[in-house]
Design a protein around this motif. Structure first.
Motif, PDB file in Angstrom:
ATOM      1  N   ALA A  92      52.334  -6.822 -20.959  1.00 22.19           N
ATOM      2  CA  ALA A  92      53.459  -7.538 -20.364  1.00 22.19           C
ATOM      3  C   ALA A  92      54.495  -6.518 -19.909  1.00 22.19           C
ATOM      4  CB  ALA A  92      54.071  -8.494 -21.381  1.00 22.19           C
ATOM      5  N   LEU A  93      54.739  -6.523 -18.619  1.00 22.52           N
ATOM      6  CA  LEU A  93      55.740  -5.618 -18.073  1.00 22.52           C
ATOM      7  C   LEU A  93      57.109  -6.277 -18.158  1.00 22.52           C
ATOM      8  CD1 LEU A  93      53.788  -4.475 -14.918  1.00 22.52           C
ATOM      9  CD2 LEU A  93      53.986  -3.301 -17.087  1.00 22.52           C
ATOM     10  N   ALA A  94      58.111  -5.482 -18.273  1.00 26.05           N
ATOM     11  CA  ALA A  94      59.472  -6.018 -18.328  1.00 26.05           C
ATOM     12  C   ALA A  94      59.831  -6.606 -16.969  1.00 26.05           C
ATOM     13  CB  ALA A  94      60.457  -4.915 -18.694  1.00 26.05           C
ATOM     14  N   GLU A  95      60.546  -7.696 -16.990  1.00 28.18           N
ATOM     15  CA  GLU A  95      60.951  -8.325 -15.738  1.00 28.18           C
ATOM     16  C   GLU A  95      62.044  -7.500 -15.075  1.00 28.18           C
ATOM     17  OE1 GLU A  95      61.927 -12.426 -15.739  1.00 28.18           O
ATOM     18  OE2 GLU A  95      60.433 -12.883 -17.260  1.00 28.18           O
ATOM     19  N   VAL A  96      61.925  -7.381 -13.796  1.00 29.08           N
ATOM     20  CA  VAL A  96      62.911  -6.652 -13.029  1.00 29.08           C
ATOM     21  C   VAL A  96      64.034  -7.613 -12.679  1.00 29.08           C
ATOM     22  CG1 VAL A  96      63.315  -5.353 -10.924  1.00 29.08           C
ATOM     23  CG2 VAL A  96      61.138  -5.156 -12.107  1.00 29.08           C
ATOM     24  N   SER A  97      65.217  -7.231 -13.012  1.00 28.91           N
ATOM     25  CA  SER A  97      66.354  -8.096 -12.683  1.00 28.91           C
ATOM     26  C   SER A  97      67.074  -7.487 -11.488  1.00 28.91           C
ATOM     27  CB  SER A  97      67.295  -8.228 -13.874  1.00 28.91           C
ATOM     28  OG  SER A  97      67.786  -6.957 -14.234  1.00 28.91           O
ATOM     29  N   PHE A  98      66.754  -8.021 -10.339  1.00 27.77           N
ATOM     30  CA  PHE A  98      67.364  -7.540  -9.100  1.00 27.77           C
ATOM     31  C   PHE A  98      68.082  -8.694  -8.440  1.00 27.77           C
ATOM     32  CE2 PHE A  98      67.105  -7.124  -4.462  1.00 27.77           C
ATOM     33  CZ  PHE A  98      67.876  -5.994  -4.301  1.00 27.77           C
ATOM     34  N   THR A  99      69.333  -8.506  -8.207  1.00 32.93           N
ATOM     35  CA  THR A  99      70.094  -9.506  -7.459  1.00 32.93           C
ATOM     36  C   THR A  99      70.491  -8.868  -6.139  1.00 32.93           C
ATOM     37  OG1 THR A  99      72.135  -8.789  -8.539  1.00 32.93           O
ATOM     38  CG2 THR A  99      70.989 -10.669  -9.505  1.00 32.93           C
ATOM     39  N   PRO A 100      70.069  -9.465  -5.050  1.00 31.49           N
ATOM     40  CA  PRO A 100      70.399  -8.875  -3.761  1.00 31.49           C
ATOM     41  C   PRO A 100      71.908  -8.918  -3.540  1.00 31.49           C
ATOM     42  CG  PRO A 100      69.398 -11.023  -3.459  1.00 31.49           C
ATOM     43  CD  PRO A 100      69.323 -10.701  -4.914  1.00 31.49           C
ATOM     44  N   PRO A 101      72.428  -7.948  -2.833  1.00 30.32           N
ATOM     45  CA  PRO A 101      73.862  -7.946  -2.585  1.00 30.32           C
ATOM     46  C   PRO A 101      74.257  -9.150  -1.730  1.00 30.32           C
ATOM     47  CG  PRO A 101      72.782  -6.271  -1.260  1.00 30.32           C
ATOM     48  CD  PRO A 101      71.746  -6.839  -2.191  1.00 30.32           C
ATOM     49  N   THR A 102      75.441  -9.643  -1.974  1.00 31.38           N
ATOM     50  CA  THR A 102      75.905 -10.779  -1.189  1.00 31.38           C
ATOM     51  C   THR A 102      76.122 -10.324   0.252  1.00 31.38           C
ATOM     52  OG1 THR A 102      78.184 -10.295  -1.804  1.00 31.38           O
ATOM     53  CG2 THR A 102      77.003 -11.896  -3.150  1.00 31.38           C
ATOM     54  N   PRO A 103      75.624 -11.090   1.185  1.00 27.99           N
ATOM     55  CA  PRO A 103      75.751 -10.671   2.582  1.00 27.99           C
ATOM     56  C   PRO A 103      77.196 -10.772   3.056  1.00 27.99           C
ATOM     57  CG  PRO A 103      74.788 -12.847   2.451  1.00 27.99           C
ATOM     58  CD  PRO A 103      74.924 -12.346   1.043  1.00 27.99           C
ATOM     59  N   GLN A 104      77.584  -9.815   3.841  1.00 31.41           N
ATOM     60  CA  GLN A 104      78.905  -9.855   4.448  1.00 31.41           C
ATOM     61  C   GLN A 104      78.825 -10.773   5.658  1.00 31.41           C
ATOM     62  OE1 GLN A 104      81.632  -8.468   3.240  1.00 31.41           O
ATOM     63  NE2 GLN A 104      80.435  -7.710   1.513  1.00 31.41           N
ATOM     64  N   PRO A 105      79.740 -11.733   5.762  1.00 28.20           N
ATOM     65  CA  PRO A 105      79.676 -12.643   6.904  1.00 28.20           C
ATOM     66  C   PRO A 105      79.927 -11.896   8.215  1.00 28.20           C
ATOM     67  CG  PRO A 105      81.317 -13.375   5.289  1.00 28.20           C
ATOM     68  CD  PRO A 105      80.784 -12.072   4.832  1.00 28.20           C
ATOM     69  N   ILE A 106      79.142 -12.245   9.232  1.00 21.73           N
ATOM     70  CA  ILE A 106      79.329 -11.617  10.540  1.00 21.73           C
ATOM     71  C   ILE A 106      80.171 -12.534  11.411  1.00 21.73           C
ATOM     72  CG2 ILE A 106      77.163 -10.347  10.407  1.00 21.73           C
ATOM     73  CD1 ILE A 106      75.966 -12.390  12.332  1.00 21.73           C
ATOM     74  N   SER A 107      80.873 -11.943  12.335  1.00 22.62           N
ATOM     75  CA  SER A 107      81.721 -12.702  13.243  1.00 22.62           C
ATOM     76  C   SER A 107      80.880 -13.271  14.383  1.00 22.62           C
ATOM     77  CB  SER A 107      82.810 -11.803  13.812  1.00 22.62           C
ATOM     78  OG  SER A 107      83.520 -12.479  14.826  1.00 22.62           O
ATOM     79  N   LEU A 108      81.041 -14.558  14.634  1.00 16.92           N
ATOM     80  CA  LEU A 108      80.312 -15.183  15.739  1.00 16.92           C
ATOM     81  C   LEU A 108      80.761 -14.635  17.079  1.00 16.92           C
ATOM     82  CD1 LEU A 108      80.275 -18.898  14.589  1.00 16.92           C
ATOM     83  CD2 LEU A 108      78.344 -17.354  14.734  1.00 16.92           C
ATOM     84  N   ASN A 109      81.993 -14.220  17.177  1.00 16.85           N
ATOM     85  CA  ASN A 109      82.533 -13.756  18.454  1.00 16.85           C
ATOM     86  C   ASN A 109      82.233 -12.281  18.716  1.00 16.85           C
ATOM     87  OD1 ASN A 109      83.678 -16.274  19.102  1.00 16.85           O
ATOM     88  ND2 ASN A 109      85.394 -15.841  17.750  1.00 16.85           N
ATOM     89  N   GLN A 110      81.792 -11.533  17.710  1.00 22.02           N
ATOM     90  CA  GLN A 110      81.548 -10.103  17.896  1.00 22.02           C
ATOM     91  C   GLN A 110      80.117  -9.682  17.594  1.00 22.02           C
ATOM     92  OE1 GLN A 110      84.423  -8.354  15.315  1.00 22.02           O
ATOM     93  NE2 GLN A 110      86.165  -8.887  16.608  1.00 22.02           N
ATOM     94  N   ALA A 111      79.312 -10.561  17.052  1.00 19.80           N
ATOM     95  CA  ALA A 111      77.947 -10.214  16.638  1.00 19.80           C
ATOM     96  C   ALA A 111      77.059  -9.961  17.848  1.00 19.80           C
ATOM     97  CB  ALA A 111      77.359 -11.326  15.788  1.00 19.80           C
ATOM     98  N   SER A 112      76.142  -9.013  17.684  1.00 24.05           N
ATOM     99  CA  SER A 112      75.184  -8.736  18.747  1.00 24.05           C
ATOM    100  C   SER A 112      74.023  -9.723  18.646  1.00 24.05           C
ATOM    101  CB  SER A 112      74.662  -7.305  18.617  1.00 24.05           C
ATOM    102  OG  SER A 112      73.881  -7.185  17.445  1.00 24.05           O
ATOM    103  N   LEU A 113      73.167  -9.696  19.653  1.00 17.69           N
ATOM    104  CA  LEU A 113      71.996 -10.578  19.669  1.00 17.69           C
ATOM    105  C   LEU A 113      71.090 -10.294  18.475  1.00 17.69           C
ATOM    106  CD1 LEU A 113      70.476 -12.741  21.309  1.00 17.69           C
ATOM    107  CD2 LEU A 113      69.281 -10.876  22.448  1.00 17.69           C
ATOM    108  N   GLU A 114      70.895  -9.027  18.129  1.00 15.32           N
ATOM    109  CA  GLU A 114      70.028  -8.660  17.009  1.00 15.32           C
ATOM    110  C   GLU A 114      70.607  -9.141  15.683  1.00 15.32           C
ATOM    111  OE1 GLU A 114      71.044  -6.366  19.308  1.00 15.32           O
ATOM    112  OE2 GLU A 114      69.179  -6.387  20.448  1.00 15.32           O
ATOM    113  N   GLU A 115      71.918  -9.049  15.521  1.00 19.82           N
ATOM    114  CA  GLU A 115      72.537  -9.517  14.281  1.00 19.82           C
ATOM    115  C   GLU A 115      72.384 -11.030  14.138  1.00 19.82           C
ATOM    116  OE1 GLU A 115      76.156  -6.349  13.552  1.00 19.82           O
ATOM    117  OE2 GLU A 115      76.468  -8.000  14.956  1.00 19.82           O
ATOM    118  N   LEU A 116      72.523 -11.751  15.232  1.00 19.57           N
ATOM    119  CA  LEU A 116      72.362 -13.205  15.174  1.00 19.57           C
ATOM    120  C   LEU A 116      70.922 -13.600  14.888  1.00 19.57           C
ATOM    121  CD1 LEU A 116      74.673 -14.304  18.108  1.00 19.57           C
ATOM    122  CD2 LEU A 116      75.086 -14.618  15.677  1.00 19.57           C
TER     123      LEU A 116
END
Length: 102
Positions: free
Chosen positions: A32-56
């Motif tokens: 039995a391997l130890a469980e990995v406790s990984f919590t992804p970082p909270t995403p930073q909200p992107i601006s709808l008015n400044q985001a590029s096509l790739e970000e959207l």
């Protein structure tokens, strides 16, 4: 005589195959391997008015066509203004809300 010979050959063949047909239970090692406790970082909200096509396009549930429609509908004063974009309904808006800001 021939029948006895065929019977002996069949029995020898069965004995040779017997370990493969009915294998013995072997001890099993469980690791039995130890469980990995990984919590992804909270995403930073992107601006709808400044985001590029790739970000959207990187947002969940947003494809290339919908990202282009969002770009064409700029500027946005509120996040709720996304409801006027074809293809975005209330469920999609609620899913996107943590990822976007006006």
């Amino acid at each position: 005589m021939v029948l006895g010979y065929l019977l002996a050959v069949a029995l020898l063949g069965l004995l040779a195959l017997w370990p493969k047909v009915v294998p013995r239970p072997a001890p099993v090692e469980v690791v039995a391997l130890a469980e990995v406790s990984f919590t992804p970082p909270t995403p930073q909200p992107i601006s709808l008015n400044q985001a590029s096509l790739e970000e959207l396009e990187a947002l969940p549930g947003i494809g290339p066509a919908l990202a282009r429609r969002i770009l064409e509908g700029r500027p946005y004063a509120r996040v709720e203004d996304l409801l006027r974009v074809k293809g975005i309904g209330p469920a999609t808006l609620e899913r996107l809300r943590p990822y976007i800001r006006p």
